[in-house]
Design an enzyme around this catalytic site. Structure first.
Site, PDB file in Angstrom:
ATOM      1  N   CYS A 582       0.824  -1.216   0.000  1.00 29.29           N
ATOM      2  CA  CYS A 582       0.000   0.000   0.000  1.00 29.29           C
ATOM      3  C   CYS A 582       0.855   1.262   0.000  1.00 29.29           C
ATOM      4  O   CYS A 582       2.064   1.208   0.168  1.00 29.29           O
ATOM      5  CB  CYS A 582      -0.952  -0.003   1.189  1.00 29.29           C
ATOM      6  SG  CYS A 582      -0.209   0.383   2.760  1.00 29.29           S
ATOM      7  N   ASN A 686      -7.712  -0.513   6.805  1.00 25.91           N
ATOM      8  CA  ASN A 686      -7.330   0.868   7.120  1.00 25.91           C
ATOM      9  C   ASN A 686      -7.163   1.726   5.869  1.00 25.91           C
ATOM     10  O   ASN A 686      -6.606   2.812   5.923  1.00 25.91           O
ATOM     11  CB  ASN A 686      -6.031   0.882   7.940  1.00 25.91           C
ATOM     12  CG  ASN A 686      -4.835   0.379   7.142  1.00 25.91           C
ATOM     13  OD1 ASN A 686      -4.999  -0.324   6.140  1.00 25.91           O
ATOM     14  ND2 ASN A 686      -3.639   0.705   7.588  1.00 25.91           N
ATOM     15  N   ASN A 813       4.805  -0.033   1.570  1.00 28.06           N
ATOM     16  CA  ASN A 813       5.313  -1.398   1.678  1.00 28.06           C
ATOM     17  C   ASN A 813       6.125  -1.702   0.438  1.00 28.06           C
ATOM     18  O   ASN A 813       5.570  -1.940  -0.627  1.00 28.06           O
ATOM     19  CB  ASN A 813       4.157  -2.408   1.801  1.00 28.06           C
ATOM     20  CG  ASN A 813       3.442  -2.300   3.134  1.00 28.06           C
ATOM     21  OD1 ASN A 813       4.011  -1.811   4.103  1.00 28.06           O
ATOM     22  ND2 ASN A 813       2.214  -2.747   3.180  1.00 28.06           N
ATOM     23  N   HIS A 887       5.058   5.734   8.946  1.00 27.71           N
ATOM     24  CA  HIS A 887       4.069   5.836   7.865  1.00 27.71           C
ATOM     25  C   HIS A 887       2.666   6.112   8.375  1.00 27.71           C
ATOM     26  O   HIS A 887       1.730   6.201   7.598  1.00 27.71           O
ATOM     27  CB  HIS A 887       4.073   4.568   7.014  1.00 27.71           C
ATOM     28  CG  HIS A 887       3.175   3.473   7.517  1.00 27.71           C
ATOM     29  ND1 HIS A 887       3.240   2.977   8.803  1.00 27.71           N
ATOM     30  CD2 HIS A 887       2.193   2.771   6.894  1.00 27.71           C
ATOM     31  CE1 HIS A 887       2.336   2.032   8.939  1.00 27.71           C
ATOM     32  NE2 HIS A 887       1.688   1.879   7.813  1.00 27.71           N
TER      33      HIS A 887
END
Length: 965
Positions: A582, A686, A813, A887
């Site tokens: 993501c 999320n 990621n 992050h």
């Protein structure tokens, strides 16, 4: 004064300086590990397995300087979320576990439901999984090819039991389908609902191979018919052929509700939904079925006339008809026919017999129905034959009863009735049924049941769950009766016994004094079957919801397994349970908060309606294979060419929205299939799209360079590469397990699976991962493009006029080859950032030209009720963290705990009432799982980053509207 050390469950951290804590190198650790956190954040980080996982990462070959945990760190899978590890690109390795992947596992004895009603322990699939189809519960119940098989040792597992007595043993991370979508076991609690598929099937067996249709059987037929069979690989036809299994179903159903017509016409009669399944099987064998025909028919019974609508489908092939007849379909009028079960029936495995029998039952057997209140009728099947062939009819039924007996399904005696003879011939009615005690019916419905009959299958699913529920209630009452009697025998007063149990007092009295014999009946308030059916929902995939009674850890560690299917639903049925990169970008606008006030609800509704979200498929564009390959290879440049981006978007994206090392050919077809319908979608968890207002600008010069000022409206998009990225990690995990077992065996945690640098597999994975990154960038680009269009409609002006420009897009990621200075020497490293963000400082050549003088933008999401931050890459980031920072806020609470402490509707209302934040989501559970209290204090995370100089504060934003999956 701060403590110089910090103790955390056997791990000692030494304070190097403010906000820097080190786990010293010892044993097989290749480097020390460092946690960048204030003491309050360190307390939260040490609450789970983050420190253990961080220590484990120091065992990876080639790891350099330190394994690092950011201030937002929390437990991940193998590698902590918020972790950074730099591994030598020549002598080290590259690890999917340090980028992000899931292995969701079941114990080896877990039965997986396969095509054709077979069940097989998952551990037995290892050598044949690519040849098998697993059953998937999606929009319908359907088979799907298996493209992944994984296993690992020494896993902690839990036994899950439902209130209906269904059990499964799985790891905490294994996802279960629930009414709110897929949820890992660790997020489920007693009382939560999961989806069950009550049909369990018959144990798999290898069929005996023999020829069921040979060249000799068609020797006298027209050569054209023979060629038609040869062209479809039906000559010879063997008992082990896939087509034979489909013919078994068709012959069984046709025996009950079909007819042989002239000119090669073969008719099947049923409901439209069921006939569609028959069409699918005819087509799969290689023949062309007709459309579904409809006609009204008049009937007269006892002098009363009425009309019904008859539906039918036919095959027009003489070759198809020939096979059906050779395999035992009755020819001519069935009442006069001497047909029995097919000549080969006794040589079939039980699961093959079940195909034939269940299809016949789908056509002819009565559906589950209430006999009286809480008991069900015996499901019955009957035939009428002329007297001369009645014995053949009885033999047919006896063969079926014998087969059911082999499955421990008891049947009633076959009955013969003389009927009103028509014309000058005598006819006999034959009938038998399945005994209707609960356990026997459960066995029947869950192993054989009905095929080609959607409504009977749905009713059977309800019947299974009803009977299981009734038996569970009776078992509990039987236990109470025994315990009450034992207490009475021990001298406990009756009133004390009554107060001990939550049941009717009269039941306790009868248990104590009346000498109850046999099992008790269910209580009076227990619903009857028809009432139960009215309140119970069964999906088109025949799934039902059941509540979890218990989740219990199993003491010993287990070897566990998982499979992956190609179907978009990404689930499979195991022991009756349905079980599945993501980054972030910010877009600025010239709108102010005043421009938006009063339009919040209109805007959030429009965004929710136009930006796909949630667990399933569905994106902004639908793509074929060629388009997916272009996206994987070209990234945002594809979006530019196809009108979904402008040139400036590429200039404000990390790597200008394209990783040149990407190779679409290194992405499997299965991963591409998962991604092709999800391009331009948020997903779930999320991931979100949030409209925000800038509340503070901390650094005027950098704020101006980023185009940010107070009271300005910006849009934040957080999502990744959806199912494509997840599948790519899983695909390479499988290859790593096969090719680099030696390296895996050296690591303390198999979840850190890695391929040695320089190996072909490492190169392939890196190329595939970069392609997935390109896909993720395009995904966010399309969402941003759609957001621009929504703003245009809501505010009635062009997006260009509103200056809706991309501020920056950065990956979360990722593993990237980067050059860093280590011990005074420049070295090429695989820098793994899992839930961490690249944060290059001013002057770095890889920072986009627009921001090179001030440093790379870094976007730190908080929570729905807290601030979000824009940082810039700090001057110390290259020395301390390989150019990385946090992050996000980092989870403080598991999803399970969140759902137990928060109610989605309440969170939504409080955000609106107290903070004027408007939230829209696919489910209340998603809102609860993402409640503000679930996350760490983002202010504290950013404070540590700022004070360490790895990410400097530039601006703060606050949510206005939020949509979630």
């Amino acid at each position: 004064m701060s403590n110089p050390t910090f103790e955390a469950d056997g791990i000692t951290l030494e304070k190097v300086r403010e906000h820097v804590w080190e786990i010293p190198q010892e044993g097989d650790m290749r480097t020390p590990a460092r946690v960048l956190a204030s003491e309050p954040l360190l307390e939260e980080i040490s609450d789970d397995k983050t420190l253990e996982q961080l220590t484990n990462t120091t065992h990876l070959p080639g790891i350099t300087k330190h394994a690092i945990c950011m201030p937002d760190g929390h437990q991940g899978y193998g590698f902590p979320v918020g972790g950074v590890g730099a591994l030598d690109a020549e002598d080290g390795c590259i690890s999917p576990g340090a980028v992000g992947y899931d292995i969701n596992c079941l114990t080896g004895d877990t039965d997986v439901l396969l095509e054709y009603g077979r069940r097989l322990p998952i551990e037995d699939l290892e050598k044949r999984f690519e040849e098998e189809n697993a059953m998937v519960a999606g929009e319908e119940f359907t088979p799907s090819t298996i493209r992944l098989f994984t296993e690992r040792d020494d896993a902690t597992v839990y036994e899950v039991e439902t209130e209906t007595g269904d059990r499964i043993t799985a790891t905490a991370d294994h996802p279960f389908r629930t009414p709110d979508g897929m949820r890992p076991l660790e997020e489920l609690s007693e009382g939560d609902e999961v989806h069950l598929q009550p049909f369990r099937g018959v144990p798999d067996e290898e069929p005996e191979e023999f020829t069921v249709l040979s060249e000799d059987d068609v020797a006298n037929e027209n050569p054209q018919l023979v060629r038609a069979l040869e062209d479809r690989d039906l000559l010879p036809l063997k008992s082990t052929d896939d087509a034979f299994n489909r013919f078994l179903k068709l012959v069984g159903f046709h025996t009950g509700d079909g007819a042989i017509g002239s000119g090669g016409q073969t008719w099947f009669y049923g409901e439209p939904t069921d006939l569609e399944s028959i069409q699918d099987d005819i087509d799969a064998i290689g023949f062309t079925p007709s459309k579904i025909y409809e006609r009204d028919r008049a009937h007269e019974i006892d002098g009363k006339t009425f009309e019904t609508t008859e539906y039918s489908v036919r095959a027009n092939s003489k070759a198809f008809q020939k096979v059906l007849l050779e395999l035992g379909a009755p020819d001519g009028r069935k009442i006069e026919s001497d047909f029995t079960t097919p000549w080969y029936f006794d040589r079939l495995t039980n699961w093959q017999k079940a195909l034939y029998v269940s299809a016949y039952f789908g056509a002819e057997m009565s559906a589950p129905a209430a006999q009286h209140d809480k008991n069900l009728y015996c499901p019955k099947v009957s035939q009428t034959r002329v007297a001369a062939v009645a014995d053949d009819g009885e033999e047919f039924m006896a063969d079926i009863a014998s087969f059911l007996g082999d499955l421990d399904i008891e049947t009633n005696q076959i009955e013969r009735f003389e009927t009103d003879s028509s014309a000058d011939r005598e006819t006999i009615r034959l009938r038998f049924g399945v005994k209707n005690d609960s356990e026997n019916l459960i066995r029947f419905f869950s192993t054989v049941g009905y095929r080609y009959n959607h409504e009977k299958r749905r009713k059977a699913a309800k019947a299974i769950q009803y009977l299981k529920t009734k038996e569970a209630v009776i078992d509990r009452r039987a236990t109470i009766a025994r315990e009450a009697k034992a207490m009475a025998d021990g001298g406990t007063p009756a009133q004390d016994i009554k107060s001990e149990f939550d049941v009717n007092e009269r039941f306790v009295e009868r248990s104590i004094w009346d000498g109850r014999s046999g099992r008790p009946r269910p209580p009076a308030e227990f619903p009857g079957f028809e009432d139960y059916c009215e309140t119970t929902t069964v999906g088109d995939d025949y799934t039902v919801a059941a509540r979890i009674r218990s989740i219990e850890p199993i003491d010993e560690a287990h070897r566990v397994y998982d499979i992956g299917v190609t179907h978009d639903a990404h689930n499979f049925v195991a022991d009756g349970f349905v079980v599945s990169n993501c980054g972030v970008r910010m877009m600025r606008t010239n709108l102010t908060y005043d421009d938006l006030q009063g339009r919040e609800e209109e805007l959030v509704d429009a965004l929710f309606a136009n930006v796909p979200s949630g667990l399933g498929g569905g994106g902004i564009v639908e793509a074929g294979v060629d388009t997916v390959d272009e996206i994987l290879g070209r990234g945002v440049d594809w979006a530019l060419e196809n009108g979904h981006a402008v040139e400036e978007d590429l200039l404000h994206c990390e790597d200008e929205g394209m990783r040149e090392e990407a190779d679409p050919e290194k992405i499997t077809q299965k991963a591409k299939d998962r991604g092709k319908n999800q391009i331009g979608s948020l997903g779930s968890g999320n991931h979100f799209l949030e409209v925000q207002r800038v509340t503070d600008v901390f650094h005027d010069e950098v704020g101006e360079a980023y185009g940010l000022e107070e009271d300005q409206i910006v849009v934040l998009i957080h999502c990744g590469s959806r199912g494509l990225g997840h599948q790519t990690c899983n695909d390479y995990l499988r290859k790593i397990e096969q090719q680099h077992q030696g390296l895996l065996n050296q690591l303390p945690d198999k979840e850190l699976a890695a391929a040695p640098a320089g190996s072909q597999l490492a190169e392939d994975y890196y190329a595939a991962m970069n392609a997935a990154i390109n896909f993720a960038w395009v995904n966010r680009q399309l969402i941003m493009h759609r957001t621009r269009q929504v703003f245009e409609r809501v505010f009635d002006r062009s997006w260009e006029t509103m200056e809706m420009d991309l501020l920056y897009d950065v990956a979360h990621n990722i593993a990237k080859k980067e050059t860093h200075t280590v011990d005074g020497e420049e070295r090429e490293l695989y820098v793994h950032r899992k839930g961490a963000t690249r944060a290059f400082p001013a002057g770095h050549p890889e920072v986009p030209k627009a921001y090179r003088d001030v440093g790379q933008p870094v976007i730190i999401p908080g929570s729905m009720g807290a601030g979000n931050f824009v940082l810039r890459g700090g001057e110390n980031s290259m020395d301390l963290t390989f150019g990385s920072t946090a992050h996000g806020a980092g989870r403080l609470m598991s999803r399970t705990q969140a759902k137990s402490e928060y109610w989605g509707g309440d969170v939504q209302q409080q955000l609106e009432d107290q903070e004027q934040i408007y939230v829209k989501a696919q489910s209340g559970a998603t809102v609860a799982e993402e409640a503000p209290g679930v996350y760490k204090d983002v202010d504290e995370v950013v404070r540590v980053s700022d004070e360490l100089g790895i990410g400097d504060k530039v601006a703060r934003t606050f949510p206005v509207c939020n949509i979630k999956g």
